[in-house]
Design a protein around this motif. Structure first.
Motif, short mmCIF file in Angstrom:
data_model
loop_
_atom_site.label_atom_id
_atom_site.label_comp_id
_atom_site.label_asym_id
_atom_site.label_seq_id
_atom_site.Cartn_x
_atom_site.Cartn_y
_atom_site.Cartn_z
N GLY A 210 0.89 -1.19 0.01
CA GLY A 210 0.02 0.03 0.08
C GLY A 210 0.69 1.16 -0.01
N MET A 211 0.27 2.18 -0.59
CA MET A 211 1.18 3.59 -0.59
C MET A 211 0.18 4.91 -0.27
N THR A 212 0.60 5.56 0.69
CA THR A 212 -0.12 6.57 1.17
C THR A 212 0.29 7.76 0.29
N VAL A 213 -0.76 8.61 -0.08
CA VAL A 213 -0.61 9.81 -0.81
C VAL A 213 -0.69 11.07 -0.16
N GLU A 214 0.47 12.12 -0.29
CA GLU A 214 0.47 13.21 0.46
C GLU A 214 0.10 14.47 -0.60
N GLU A 215 -0.42 15.58 -0.02
CA GLU A 215 -0.86 16.65 -0.93
C GLU A 215 0.24 17.02 -1.67
N ALA A 216 1.61 17.20 -1.05
CA ALA A 216 2.71 17.96 -1.73
C ALA A 216 3.19 16.84 -2.94
N GLU A 217 2.78 15.69 -2.74
CA GLU A 217 3.14 14.53 -3.69
C GLU A 217 2.16 14.61 -5.01
N GLN A 219 0.24 17.07 -6.12
CA GLN A 219 0.59 18.53 -6.61
C GLN A 219 1.89 18.58 -7.38
N ARG A 246 -8.97 19.03 -1.90
CA ARG A 246 -8.34 19.11 -3.36
C ARG A 246 -8.44 17.50 -3.78
N GLY A 286 -3.96 11.43 2.19
CA GLY A 286 -3.81 11.13 3.62
C GLY A 286 -4.41 9.57 3.24
N THR A 288 -4.51 5.53 1.78
CA THR A 288 -3.61 4.54 1.24
C THR A 288 -4.24 3.74 0.00
N PHE A 290 -4.26 0.70 -2.42
CA PHE A 290 -3.82 -0.70 -2.61
C PHE A 290 -4.39 -1.28 -4.19
N ASP A 319 -7.68 2.57 1.32
CA ASP A 319 -7.73 2.36 2.80
C ASP A 319 -8.34 0.80 2.70
N LYS A 320 -7.99 -0.01 1.83
CA LYS A 320 -8.43 -1.24 1.96
C LYS A 320 -7.64 -2.31 1.03
N PHE B 233 5.70 3.64 4.08
CA PHE B 233 4.63 4.04 3.18
C PHE B 233 3.44 3.99 3.23
N ASN B 234 3.09 3.19 4.22
CA ASN B 234 1.67 2.47 4.24
C ASN B 234 0.89 2.92 5.78
N PHE B 236 -2.05 3.14 6.36
CA PHE B 236 -3.15 2.23 6.66
C PHE B 236 -2.73 1.28 7.69
N GLU C 214 2.34 23.53 0.24
CA GLU C 214 2.76 22.70 1.16
C GLU C 214 3.92 22.74 1.79
N GLU C 217 6.86 21.24 -0.19
CA GLU C 217 7.10 21.84 -1.35
C GLU C 217 8.31 23.12 -1.02
#
Lengths: 349, 349, 349
Positions: A210-217, A219, A246, A286, A288, A290, A319-320, B233-234, B236, C214, C217
């Motif tokens: 799983g990979m969580t995403v940030e706003e900065a990423e 953008q 966003r 925020g 994640t 999969f 998130d699953k 990275f995860n 969740f 951010e 950034e």
């Protein structure tokens, strides 16, 4: 005369209209590094000059999806600045390999128009083409997008919905992949012993990570593609919108799912075509992501004894984890699903 | 047969086992730019082609720690996907200079195994080697890592703990540093008048500055190295873990401490070896990292009249400035300490 | 002798003092990619090798503001590590084109000193110059900055405030822009039909789009420039300060405003000079930046029939769209304004 472009609205489009998009873009090793930092891609052909050259590429090609995102980005200021939603993709074919140093441009032609019954919006179908500096087509695809009308009372254009193929024909695949030497393709370096013949139609693969995403990423990714859609960057405006935040560019999810799919599909080194794709639900920072995949079909490409094609369905969730292979329109219907993508990859035989 | 790799567990390793790691990686100017943006490194040799060439490099080399992180990253999918903790490093030597355009690969050999008394985990010792496209060794190091067992009842392998040197011998340093011209090394451009002879054994240096870490930053860094360890990275999965959040890759702290150490060690342009290192406590996003260093030893390398070696101990803390030179196992013991690193740097004489 | 530099304080500066700054920096395609990812710039000359070459550049130049930020960054460790505020810029001229591969260095000379009446701080005026590896000046500018005194009782130097031009003379513009071929400049690819002759003095342009910033950034951007000012990176220290959070580098706002200004000024492909600039209020992460511009003057540069100059005032705000063209010292006075920048751009005739 006003110098600022508010973008086109539904009533601005005409069937058959051709649009040359702005901002030619030279793709560099810097763009490739950023793409890697944002998605952690590990496919050996794109990661290593030495690996790529050993199997027959002149050098390491640019990731197919980075090419897609850059071409897509060019179309946004003309097509989807006033879009409500990107509805779908079809008939997307990768036609020539792109290398660092190549300069990409894009054109689109309106291939369909359909006003919605509420008269506030309409659907625009476009065939977009990306070119390199030599005028070679590198990418061609159809997308349809719901666009706001400037004026609800504006007359609707004649309705026309184009006929689109359910899938790209396997016999047309491979234009963006030189002939490769399977004998020189090192499974150990590539990260998997499983080649084309090892996959079975119907097989399901949970990509596990799983990979969580940030706003900065998201953008940074979306600006890298010069995609200017306001919903991705403007918290001030979005905070007044129904979601209150966003929206992440749908292509970000496709790239995350592709990177995650390495675990199970390490030798699927090239995306040759995208048959169709739906962004089933929005993704927010925020969460994640999969993914899991199913092999929909296998095809031998007669003119290409070096590679075989797998038609894949890759589903991404938020998130699953995907150990139970969730689907949106499945039984049961899973609200965690955000992407349902149907595409062809090439693997060494 | 399942296509997805869950990673190796403790009982999967055998003493003497050799592992060739996947995903060869060409390092580019793009990777270097990202590394600079993430850490703000200012060492002149790595920052300027003109400076590097003037003192004898063919061109600007890739930062030593970027090389380390990329080689380390390759070992993760085979070694530490199921790791509980990375316990230590030893005998790490930089052996050949890496330049943009070089392609790195890695192998490891299991040099020790020791099951823990709880039978749930065991310690794996590995000697890992990074190579360039010509087969030259660029880096060699030992690390040991605590790895989960798949099955607690699995038989333990014979216990073997390798003998490791307390420090790399000073006479072996310098393989990754060409002969430099101290006369052409410009102290003003480099940022400090202090060369090797100006440092005294026992001297302590507070690096003063602090750097706050964001989730997007450590995720981008760690993906750039193609390091796939899930804990980074995860969110969740991590939100259900004892810390409740993502753990930052220990190497991120090493790179931050190295960048901060410029203020006081500006002419320490090359890390020649890492004698040992401990990640004393985890780092989380939102914390600010500080660092201080002590000169543990000085060595003249007989074959190298151009450079001298300093053995340094660099200690990093979180949310605590280092004016009082805090230590973890000191008097008093300071809970703010997160890293204790023992390494050799080269400086012009 | 201490090896750590605490930075200079007001009483350390002397009128006429020359300072050679540390850390030469080779600009690469990687830096350019990061700059694009951080700001989403779309000016065709900087985006496309093919476009740049067609109009007469040997290849795509580095963005003017990236050059400015890198040169500015070099001055920080000597000039503004103990700064309270960066007060203004004047007489900033871009003198030679910078291309990827060029190595930049910087020097400064103290051109003015004025202690403040509270005796705690003083204003330092500096003329800074950036050079390339051939010793050509690429950039020259004056800035003045409020710097803390180390010791309030230290004697004040003789007061001297330099005379600065209100604006750079239009006849001196263009040193960093080769002669271009307007005939080969493709308006469609560039994104706007409006060339120099289409703009009128007094014309106001709302750039419409907004961009949220951010922490990751602005930290990555500012580190990319090797700018070490503590207020941008150190949350631990800043949380004890009056604002309670990290301050964003003022240059980040300039780059955001410039990128936003593409919508309305797409053919303003080169910043030739900055006449003056004020950071009216600080920017913090989480805020959304908007911008508008007014044409202050137009100038034909006699020796350059290929391009015309526009003198622009660009105003940036936080969390406020600019449809009503807000000003700080306007009627009414708008507290949302954060930047007021006066500069010359070149456009094809």
């Amino acid at each position: 005369m006003t110098k600022t472009t508010p973008g086109n609205f539904f009533e601005d489009f005409r069937l058959g209209q051709k649009i040359a998009h702005a901002t030619p873009r030279t793709v560099t090793a810097g763009d490739v590094a950023l793409y890697n930092a944002l998605f952690g891609s590990r496919f050996a052909v794109q990661s290593s000059e030495a690996f790529a050259q050993k199997i027959g590429y002149p050098r390491s090609p640019v990731d197919d999806l980075l090419v897609f995102h850059i071409v897509f980005g060019k179309t946004v200021p003309d097509i989807s600045l006033n879009a409500v939603a990107n509805l779908g993709y079809a008939d997307c074919r990768f036609l020539s390999t792109v290398y660092p140093g190549d300069t990409l441009t894009a054109t689109s032609q309106v291939s369909g128009l359909k006003e919605n019954s509420n008269r506030k919006t309409g659907i625009v179908y476009l065939r977009s083409i990306g070119f390199n500096q030599d005028g070679d087509k590198v990418l061609e695809y159809v997308r349809w997008v719901m666009v706001r009308k400037r004026d609800e009372s504006a007359a609707a254009p004649p309705e026309h919905v184009p006929t689109l193929p359910a899938a790209v024909g396997a016999d047309t695949l491979g234009g963006a992949c030189p002939t490769i030497s399977g004998r020189h393709y090192d499974n150990v370096l590539a990260g998997s012993p499983h080649r084309w013949s090892d996959y079975a139609v119907g097989e399901q693969i949970d990509h596990m990570d799983g990979m969580t995403v940030e706003e900065a990423e998201h953008q940074m990714a979306t600006r890298l593609y010069q995609n200017t859609a306001r919903v991705h960057f403007n918290l001030f405006a979005q905070s007044k919108d129904r979601f209150g935040r966003r929206l992440i560019y749908g292509g970000h999810v496709i790239s995350l799912a592709r990177a995650l799919s390495f675990n199970g599909l390490a030798n699927a080194f090239h995306i040759a075509a995208i048959n169709g794709g739906r962004h089933v639900a929005p993704l927010f920072a925020g969460c994640t992501v999969f993914a899991w995949s199913q092999v929909l079909a296998k095809a031998e490409t007669p003119a290409r004894p070096d590679v075989g094609a797998l038609r894949l369905r890759t589903v991404a969730t938020k998130d699953k984890p995907c150990a139970d292979f969730p689907l949106k329109d499945g039984e049961p219907d899973d609200p965690a699903v955000i992407l349902d993508l149907d595409y062809w990859v090439l693997m060494p035989r």
